[in-house]
Design an enzyme around this catalytic site. Structure first.
Site, short mmCIF file in Angstrom:
data_model
loop_
_atom_site.label_atom_id
_atom_site.label_comp_id
_atom_site.label_asym_id
_atom_site.label_seq_id
_atom_site.Cartn_x
_atom_site.Cartn_y
_atom_site.Cartn_z
CG ASP A 492 104.71 63.39 80.55
OD1 ASP A 492 105.81 63.39 80.52
OD2 ASP A 492 103.93 64.60 80.45
CG ASP A 694 100.05 66.68 79.27
OD1 ASP A 694 101.12 66.38 79.15
OD2 ASP A 694 99.77 67.90 79.70
CG ASP A 698 103.55 62.70 76.58
OD1 ASP A 698 104.73 62.40 77.37
OD2 ASP A 698 103.07 63.56 77.49
#
Length: 806
Positions: A492, A694, A698
């Site tokens: 990410d 995080d 996600d």
């Protein structure tokens, strides 16, 4: 207010996040199982259970209640492990003072489905159980104390016995055979029957539970040697000529039975002592928490209180050289904290008012006052201890091979011992039966499969503890093993490659506006004080850093997702996206722009500011790339890991970050479920995929990956869906985690290779394969020493992982 980005946030109203298929836990062995790929499924009382192998499914189907019974019931139970509470949820990460080995839960390192209250032995393998809850203070180990006493007494009796039987004649000790046999009987009997009593208990348990193990072989071997010697001493006429030597006497093996027992006891003592060291990582973490805290009352007075009396909201003083008692936030003062035992970062971290602090970390310099936020079992330290405890008992897929071999190994050894006896009885030299008995006993003793069973769990226990010291939290052994094989990493952007917190990087005001940059920023920040938007907070923080005094806004109004407006010191101020300002009548807002300003910032977040209906300036914000991100990406690519970036942000922003980090593959404006779809597509191409993230957005991708890696600075949802958590949120932790994973797999392979090689070579040598060529027949005593050495060497090799450089 809003930035100018048309991209949706990762989760849109009305668009639910579709979770990936949740992974289940095999109730028999405790391994994590993907229901779609499970080797077996059993329905019981309306609930579906999934299994890693057909053998686990068969065992569960035969007796489901044994595996789903409540923990702590009487006797030795086979059931799925409940969450391990290695922490006291009332008094922090240290165990309660009243806890003792008699009330703690114990489990087997080789068979984690075995759980009972208090110490004992495993009914499957016969090994001593070890506590599931690790205490800060080293607890007395009754099993270790018992084995050590039995060893020293047995050694004291075995030495004169060995001297009498092997060297007596050479040193002039001439005794009649019946007298010598009688003395040897008196010396050997306490060793075999008292010193070896735990082994015979486990031998009998293996027969009752129909679980052949190393103690089955030890019981058969020492029992056969001792009983044959007893009969030879008191009833020699029962033996045929093929048992007698050239003088017509029947050989006795009291010294072999006693020395074998003593050597096995020595192996148990060394093994138990080495196993105690595997919990050292958890104990070191537990000892980080101080036993008391300095609590400040409302009137400013200070009082020392026990850690279990600290509650959320309490104000605590932390002095230089002390450890932070609980998780919280600094309210007054500043200092540098050593967080190395929690995050793995060696350099102290500067902390000031408003910064978070972690319980157990060391205050190296200044004094500060903090407000407690998370106490007891909610602290990060407590959660780390719990996670490490659970991971140390999880089973790696590599262990399936050892489990499968062990299931057939003991019966095969018994058959090999019988064949060795028959071979000597039919084809050996005289005394044929005596030689056959020696060979059979040697085969039984040398082939104990303890080293094979210990090979994997010992390595996992040590490596998980080592990872915890470096800020790498492993949820289960399967994730640790798989990480070494990963060839594709999906990351990410926000919060993983970037800080995840927008910062003002540039301000600009057109000359025609009549408003300076400083005044433009003052007006914008004063208005934004009333907003809760992250970009608003960044603008306010930028003004405060420059020492600009802010005013209180009036007539504040917010248009969700677009911008805000109000009055500051009598002037009408509007802050928001270009579209928002145009909707307020501030038209042609970009005509005043310097071309270079527009071109250099169009890939970033731009917030427009209007004063009294005219464009007054522009605030450019960006989410800064983490300092360690470039180094981490380069290291991973050097390690032949394909890095793919996924983000819900605009493509221009994603392209800029990808270019700075040298990432060739990226996808922008990706929704949460689309991230999971990308992961599934990569897996369908045959790739082994890890996902690092995080945020809540996600979580689906983390669950869909072969290995999910959560940033410890992220959300609980992300951490719950990850197999590995990096406490510091440092992407270089992935590089360290892969290094730990490879070292662990290499260590396990070394252990398994040694165990297999040892037994492959040891059994034929014990059976007498060297006798025709070299006249060598392996003594059962030598076989016993070799067996003990194999187990201890496996544990010693596993302990080397404590020194792995990460």
């Amino acid at each position: 207010m809003s930035d100018s980005s048309p991209a949706p946030k990762p989760s849109l109203p009305g668009l639910p996040i579709l979770p990936a298929t949740p992974k289940m836990k095999d109730p028999v062995c405790g391994m994590t199982v993907d229901p779609q790929k499970s080797a077996g499924k059993v329905e019981h009382e309306g609930k579906a259970y999934y299994f890693c192998s057909a053998r686990c499914a068969e065992r569960f189907a035969n007796n489901p209640e044994n595996f789903i019974a409540a923990p702590g019931t009487a006797g030795m139970e086979h059931h799925s492990l409940p969450p391990v509470h290695a922490v006291n949820h009332h008094s922090g990460p240290t165990a309660p003072a009243s806890a003792s080995s008699k009330t703690a839960r114990y489990t087997c390192p080789m068979h984690p489905q075995i759980v009972q209250i208090g110490p004992g032995t495993c009914p499957i393998c016969g090994m001593a159980l070890e506590p599931m809850d690790v205490f800060a203070a080293v607890e007395a180990d009754p099993e270790y104390d018992s084995m050590r006493l039995r060893f020293w007494v047995s050694a004291a009796l075995s030495l004169p016995l060995l001297f009498l039987s092997m060297l007596g004649e050479a040193f002039g000790v001439h005794l009649a055979p019946t007298v010598r046999n009688g003395i040897e009987f008196l010396l050997a009997t306490p060793v075999v029957l008292w010193g070896g009593w735990p082994f015979f208990q486990r031998f009998w348990g293996s027969l009752v539970n129909r679980s052949p193990n190393m103690f089955t072989l030890i019981g058969l071997g020492t029992g056969a040697a001792y009983l044959s010697s007893v009969f030879a001493t008191f009833f020699p006429n029962l033996f045929p000529a093929s048992f007698r030597d050239m003088h017509g006497a029947v050989p006795v093996y009291f010294e072999a039975a006693a020395v074998i027992t003593t050597l096995v006891l020595l192996g148990q003592v060394l093994e138990l002592r080495a196993r105690q060291r595997t919990s050292g990582a958890i104990r070191a973490l537990l000892n980080l928490a101080p036993q008391q805290a300095h609590r400040l009352a409302a009137d400013g007075t200070e009082k020392d209180v026990a850690l279990d009396q600290v509650k959320s909201g309490d104000r605590l003083r932390v002095r230089p050289g002390e450890r932070v008692p609980v998780d919280g936030v600094i309210r007054e003062g500043a200092s540098a904290l050593d967080e190395s035992m929690v995050t793995g970062e060696p350099m102290p971290v500067e902390k000031t008012a408003g910064d978070k602090v972690i319980g157990g970390t060391l205050n190296t310099s200044g004094s500060f006052i903090m407000e407690a936020e998370r106490v007891g079992g909610e602290t990060m330290l407590a959660q780390i201890v719990k996670l490490v405890s659970e991971a140390q008992r999880s089973r790696a897929p590599m262990q399936r091979l050892a489990d499968k071999v062990s299931g057939y190994f003991v019966p095969a050894v018994v058959v090999a011992a019988i064949l060795a006896f028959l071979g000597w009885a039919l084809f050996g030299p005289e005394p044929r039966l005596a030689h056959g008995l020696v060979a059979a006993v040697a085969v039984l003793i040398i082939a104990c499969p303890c080293a094979l069973g210990l090979a994997t769990p010992m390595s996992i226990m040590v490596s998980v503890g080592r990872g915890a010291h470096a800020g790498i939290l492993v949820r289960n052994a399967e994730a640790l093993e798989t990480l070494a094989k990963v060839d594709t990493l999906v990351v990410d952007k926000t919060g993983t490659l970037t800080v995840g917190k927008p910062q003002v990087i540039q301000t600009w005001a057109p000359p025609s506006s009549g408003v300076s940059e400083a005044e433009m920023l003052r007006l914008a920040a004063s208005l934004e004080r009333a907003s809760e938007h992250p970009l608003a907070a960044a603008i306010v923080a930028s003004a405060q850093e420059k020492g600009i005094a802010l005013a209180e806004p009036d007539d504040f109004r917010s248009t969700g997702g677009l911008g805000v407006q109000g009055r500051v010191g009598g002037r009408l101020v509007a802050v928001g996206s270009q579209e928002y300002l145009e909707s307020l009548g501030v038209s042609d807002s970009t005509d005043e722009f310097d071309g270079s300003v527009w071109e250099s910032n169009k890939s970033l977040t731009m917030v427009f500011v209007a004063v009294d209906g005219k464009l007054a300036g522009l605030v450019v914000l960006a989410d800064q790339i983490k300092p360690d991100a470039l180094e981490a990406v380069k290291s991973l690519e050097t390690d032949d890991v394909r890095v793919v970036m996924l983000t819900g942000d605009r493509r221009e922003v994603a392209a800029k970050v990808a270019k700075e980090l040298g990432i060739e593959e990226f996808e922008a404006q990706v929704l949460p479920q689309q991230k999971a779809d990308v992961v599934k597509q990569l897996k369908s191409e045959g790739r082994i995929v890890a996902v690092a993230g995080d945020g809540i957005n996600d979580a689906p991708a983390l669950a869909a990956a072969d290995v999910g890696i959560a940033m410890g600075t992220g959300t609980d949802v992300a951490i719950e869906n990850a197999g590995i958590t990096l406490v510091k949120g440092d992407l270089r932790g992935i590089v360290r985690a892969r290094k730990l994973s490879r070292a662990t797999i290499r260590n396990i392979k070394q252990n398994l290779l040694f165990a297999f090689l040892y037994n492959t070579l040891g059994i034929p040598i014990a059976a007498g394969i060297l006798y025709p060529s070299f006249g060598l027949l392996l003594s059962p005593m030598v076989a016993s020493a070799a067996m003990s050495f194999s187990s201890v060497s496996v544990i010693a090799n596993a302990l080397r992982l404590r020194k792995v450089s990460l």
